[in-house]
Write a protein that holds these residues in place. Structure first.
Motif, PDB file in Angstrom:
ATOM      1  N   GLY A 112     -11.952   4.984   1.201  1.00 54.57           N
ATOM      2  CA  GLY A 112     -11.235   4.409   2.330  1.00 54.57           C
ATOM      3  C   GLY A 112     -10.498   3.132   2.010  1.00 54.57           C
ATOM      4  N   HIS A 113     -10.395   2.814   0.727  1.00 51.97           N
ATOM      5  CA  HIS A 113      -9.653   1.638   0.272  1.00 51.97           C
ATOM      6  C   HIS A 113      -9.273   1.854  -1.190  1.00 51.97           C
ATOM      7  CE1 HIS A 113     -13.165   0.283  -2.037  1.00 51.97           C
ATOM      8  NE2 HIS A 113     -13.875   0.622  -0.984  1.00 51.97           N
ATOM      9  N   PRO A 114      -8.240   1.172  -1.686  1.00 53.59           N
ATOM     10  CA  PRO A 114      -7.842   1.376  -3.080  1.00 53.59           C
ATOM     11  C   PRO A 114      -8.984   1.098  -4.049  1.00 53.59           C
ATOM     12  CG  PRO A 114      -6.149   0.182  -1.895  1.00 53.59           C
ATOM     13  CD  PRO A 114      -7.338   0.253  -0.975  1.00 53.59           C
ATOM     14  N   VAL A 115      -9.133   1.951  -5.055  1.00 53.13           N
ATOM     15  CA  VAL A 115     -10.199   1.806  -6.044  1.00 53.13           C
ATOM     16  C   VAL A 115      -9.617   1.658  -7.451  1.00 53.13           C
ATOM     17  CG1 VAL A 115     -12.168   2.943  -7.148  1.00 53.13           C
ATOM     18  CG2 VAL A 115     -11.893   3.064  -4.662  1.00 53.13           C
ATOM     19  N   ASN A 116      -8.645   2.496  -7.787  1.00 55.31           N
ATOM     20  CA  ASN A 116      -8.081   2.490  -9.140  1.00 55.31           C
ATOM     21  C   ASN A 116      -6.914   1.516  -9.269  1.00 55.31           C
ATOM     22  OD1 ASN A 116      -9.455   4.767 -10.811  1.00 55.31           O
ATOM     23  ND2 ASN A 116      -9.050   5.724  -8.825  1.00 55.31           N
ATOM     24  N   THR A 117      -7.054   0.348  -8.652  1.00 53.28           N
ATOM     25  CA  THR A 117      -5.952  -0.616  -8.600  1.00 53.28           C
ATOM     26  C   THR A 117      -5.527  -1.084  -9.985  1.00 53.28           C
ATOM     27  OG1 THR A 117      -6.831  -1.365  -6.476  1.00 53.28           O
ATOM     28  CG2 THR A 117      -5.141  -2.725  -7.506  1.00 53.28           C
ATOM     29  N   LYS A 118      -6.480  -1.342 -10.864  1.00 49.94           N
ATOM     30  CA  LYS A 118      -6.136  -1.828 -12.206  1.00 49.94           C
ATOM     31  C   LYS A 118      -5.333  -0.791 -12.976  1.00 49.94           C
ATOM     32  CE  LYS A 118      -9.967  -5.092 -12.785  1.00 49.94           C
ATOM     33  NZ  LYS A 118     -11.148  -5.461 -13.607  1.00 49.94           N
ATOM     34  N   THR A 119      -5.727   0.461 -12.867  1.00 52.49           N
ATOM     35  CA  THR A 119      -4.989   1.524 -13.546  1.00 52.49           C
ATOM     36  C   THR A 119      -3.595   1.671 -12.950  1.00 52.49           C
ATOM     37  OG1 THR A 119      -7.041   2.725 -14.028  1.00 52.49           O
ATOM     38  CG2 THR A 119      -4.990   3.976 -14.145  1.00 52.49           C
TER      39      THR A 119
ATOM     40  N   GLY B  57      -6.563   6.408   0.363  1.00 52.89           N
ATOM     41  CA  GLY B  57      -7.395   5.351   0.921  1.00 52.89           C
ATOM     42  C   GLY B  57      -6.654   4.216   1.587  1.00 52.89           C
ATOM     43  N   LEU B  58      -5.383   4.377   1.851  1.00 49.25           N
ATOM     44  CA  LEU B  58      -4.610   3.302   2.493  1.00 49.25           C
ATOM     45  C   LEU B  58      -4.750   3.426   4.008  1.00 49.25           C
ATOM     46  CD1 LEU B  58      -1.425   3.256   0.239  1.00 49.25           C
ATOM     47  CD2 LEU B  58      -3.482   1.842   0.109  1.00 49.25           C
ATOM     48  N   ARG B  59      -5.721   2.708   4.545  1.00 46.36           N
ATOM     49  CA  ARG B  59      -6.062   2.853   5.960  1.00 46.36           C
ATOM     50  C   ARG B  59      -6.017   1.544   6.726  1.00 46.36           C
ATOM     51  NH1 ARG B  59     -11.070   6.805   4.361  1.00 46.36           N
ATOM     52  NH2 ARG B  59      -9.758   8.289   3.222  1.00 46.36           N
ATOM     53  N   ASP B  60      -5.526   0.477   6.069  1.00 44.16           N
ATOM     54  CA  ASP B  60      -5.341  -0.797   6.764  1.00 44.16           C
ATOM     55  C   ASP B  60      -4.256  -1.602   6.069  1.00 44.16           C
ATOM     56  OD1 ASP B  60      -6.534  -1.981   4.474  1.00 44.16           O
ATOM     57  OD2 ASP B  60      -8.526  -1.847   5.389  1.00 44.16           O
ATOM     58  N   LYS B  61      -3.828  -2.678   6.720  1.00 42.08           N
ATOM     59  CA  LYS B  61      -2.749  -3.491   6.169  1.00 42.08           C
ATOM     60  C   LYS B  61      -3.160  -4.126   4.844  1.00 42.08           C
ATOM     61  CE  LYS B  61       0.287  -7.402   7.189  1.00 42.08           C
ATOM     62  NZ  LYS B  61       0.666  -8.435   8.186  1.00 42.08           N
ATOM     63  N   GLU B  62      -4.422  -4.509   4.722  1.00 41.31           N
ATOM     64  CA  GLU B  62      -4.898  -5.145   3.496  1.00 41.31           C
ATOM     65  C   GLU B  62      -4.720  -4.232   2.287  1.00 41.31           C
ATOM     66  OE1 GLU B  62      -8.970  -7.174   1.636  1.00 41.31           O
ATOM     67  OE2 GLU B  62      -8.974  -6.276   3.637  1.00 41.31           O
ATOM     68  N   GLY B  63      -5.096  -2.950   2.447  1.00 38.98           N
ATOM     69  CA  GLY B  63      -4.966  -2.016   1.335  1.00 38.98           C
ATOM     70  C   GLY B  63      -3.525  -1.799   0.934  1.00 38.98           C
ATOM     71  N   VAL B  64      -2.650  -1.663   1.930  1.00 41.11           N
ATOM     72  CA  VAL B  64      -1.229  -1.481   1.649  1.00 41.11           C
ATOM     73  C   VAL B  64      -0.667  -2.712   0.951  1.00 41.11           C
ATOM     74  CG1 VAL B  64       1.051  -1.216   2.697  1.00 41.11           C
ATOM     75  CG2 VAL B  64      -0.868   0.171   3.514  1.00 41.11           C
ATOM     76  N   SER B  65      -0.982  -3.887   1.496  1.00 39.28           N
ATOM     77  CA  SER B  65      -0.478  -5.130   0.910  1.00 39.28           C
ATOM     78  C   SER B  65      -0.960  -5.309  -0.521  1.00 39.28           C
ATOM     79  CB  SER B  65      -0.931  -6.332   1.757  1.00 39.28           C
ATOM     80  OG  SER B  65      -0.412  -6.256   3.059  1.00 39.28           O
ATOM     81  N   GLN B  66      -2.211  -4.927  -0.774  1.00 36.83           N
ATOM     82  CA  GLN B  66      -2.780  -5.064  -2.108  1.00 36.83           C
ATOM     83  C   GLN B  66      -1.969  -4.278  -3.131  1.00 36.83           C
ATOM     84  OE1 GLN B  66      -6.745  -3.498  -2.495  1.00 36.83           O
ATOM     85  NE2 GLN B  66      -7.015  -4.211  -4.594  1.00 36.83           N
ATOM     86  N   LEU B  67      -1.652  -3.043  -2.812  1.00 32.24           N
ATOM     87  CA  LEU B  67      -0.909  -2.220  -3.765  1.00 32.24           C
ATOM     88  C   LEU B  67       0.538  -2.686  -3.909  1.00 32.24           C
ATOM     89  CD1 LEU B  67      -2.140   1.436  -3.214  1.00 32.24           C
ATOM     90  CD2 LEU B  67      -2.757  -0.182  -4.997  1.00 32.24           C
TER      91      LEU B  67
ATOM     92  N   VAL C  42      -4.278  19.389  10.167  1.00 35.58           N
ATOM     93  CA  VAL C  42      -4.224  18.227   9.290  1.00 35.58           C
ATOM     94  C   VAL C  42      -5.614  17.860   8.784  1.00 35.58           C
ATOM     95  CG1 VAL C  42      -3.635  15.782   9.138  1.00 35.58           C
ATOM     96  CG2 VAL C  42      -2.163  17.347  10.424  1.00 35.58           C
ATOM     97  N   ALA C  43      -5.729  17.666   7.471  1.00 35.69           N
ATOM     98  CA  ALA C  43      -6.981  17.228   6.849  1.00 35.69           C
ATOM     99  C   ALA C  43      -6.908  15.729   6.591  1.00 35.69           C
ATOM    100  CB  ALA C  43      -7.223  17.973   5.547  1.00 35.69           C
ATOM    101  N   THR C  44      -8.049  15.057   6.689  1.00 41.53           N
ATOM    102  CA  THR C  44      -8.099  13.613   6.503  1.00 41.53           C
ATOM    103  C   THR C  44      -9.253  13.234   5.583  1.00 41.53           C
ATOM    104  OG1 THR C  44      -9.518  13.290   8.456  1.00 41.53           O
ATOM    105  CG2 THR C  44      -7.126  13.200   8.801  1.00 41.53           C
ATOM    106  N   ARG C  45      -9.330  11.928   5.288  1.00 36.66           N
ATOM    107  CA  ARG C  45     -10.420  11.359   4.495  1.00 36.66           C
ATOM    108  C   ARG C  45     -10.637  12.113   3.182  1.00 36.66           C
ATOM    109  NH1 ARG C  45     -12.601   7.339   7.143  1.00 36.66           N
ATOM    110  NH2 ARG C  45     -12.067   7.172   9.356  1.00 36.66           N
TER     111      ARG C  45
END
Length: 257
Positions: free
Chosen positions: A58-65, A82-92, A135-138
């Motif tokens: 539910g959030h970015p995991v492979n960010t370093k890669t 896993g982009l489910r909030d503004k923080e995750g989007v902003s991070q990437l 539609v499938a999720t998660r």
């Protein structure tokens, strides 16, 4: 018609799933950065990355890669998973990702989608992953009550730039894209649609050209590239990129989000 290679990341490795089943993954490379450089060397003008671990968490995991890939190539990179909030989007976006792909959030949090489209104009697209039209999720682990076409219409109204449509039953199977489902969805929205799932040959890609008038202007290719069933160079040459200038800059492939 734009041909976009997919790189699916699981535990920092490049893998492909069969019909979205995490238990049926096949590792194609321990070095996704080299895979990314290979596709760019063969003519890719965009790369599509899916953070499979992120899709489950539910959030970015492979960010370093992902960051390493962005730094290693000269073409835009889009990422879903896993982009489910503004923080995750902003991070990437902060590490150099050009385009963020929303999936689960598109079903569960329409105000977030609308806000992100406003906050990051032309950098948000929505991946609609469907199983039997629903539609499938998660990370494809759950199935919602909404149909792919209904969700596409809702997302278009919220201002997303494009839809990436993945038929889960076709994904990773090399059985060809679901043209009927693509035709149904594209005919109900006025924004571009990208096909994903099941491409097994250049013939499959050429068959999608008939849907271009409806707005299907690109295709994600995954397993077929890794098995050698499709040569990226030959595919790009076959379908041409003549309409690339007409494609909004926020388009790309399969998302598990």
């Amino acid at each position: 018609m734009n041909v976009i290679p997919a790189i699916d990341l699981l535990d920092g490795r490049c893998v492909r799933l069969y019909q979205g089943d995490y238990a049926r993954s096949q590792v194609y490379s321990e070095n996704p950065v080299e895979v990314a450089k290979q596709w760019v060397d063969q003519g890719a003008s965009r790369l599509h990355l899916v953070d499979l671990d992120g899709a489950k968490a539910g959030h970015p995991v492979n960010t370093k890669t992902i960051e390493a890939i962005v730094q290693a190539v000269s073409v835009p990179v889009e990422v879903g998973g896993g982009l489910r909030d503004k923080e995750g989007v902003s991070q990437l976006l902060s590490v150099g990702v050009q385009y963020a792909i929303l999936g689960t959030a598109a079903v569960e949090d329409h105000p977030l989608v609308e806000h992100l489209c406003s906050e990051f104009p032309d950098r948000i697209i929505v991946g609609i992953d469907a199983r039997n039209g629903q539609v499938a999720t998660r990370g494809w682990l759950e199935t919602s009550e909404i149909t792919a076409t209904q969700l596409a219409q809702q997302m278009a109204n919220l201002g997303v730039s494009a839809i990436i449509y993945t038929d889960i039953h076709r994904d990773g199977t090399l059985t060809g894209p679901n043209r009927d489902a693509l035709r149904e969805l594209a005919s109900h929205v006025s924004i571009p649609v990208i096909a994903s799932g099941g491409v097994s040959s250049i013939t499959d890609l050429l068959s999608l050209l008939a849907l271009e008038p409806l707005g299907v202007i690109g295709a994600i290719v995954g397993r077929a590239l890794y098995t050698g069933d499709v040569s990226l160079k030959e595919a790009i040459q076959a379908v041409g990129q003549g309409r690339l200038q007409d494609i909004p800059p926020d388009l790309g492939s399969s998302s598990l989000a």
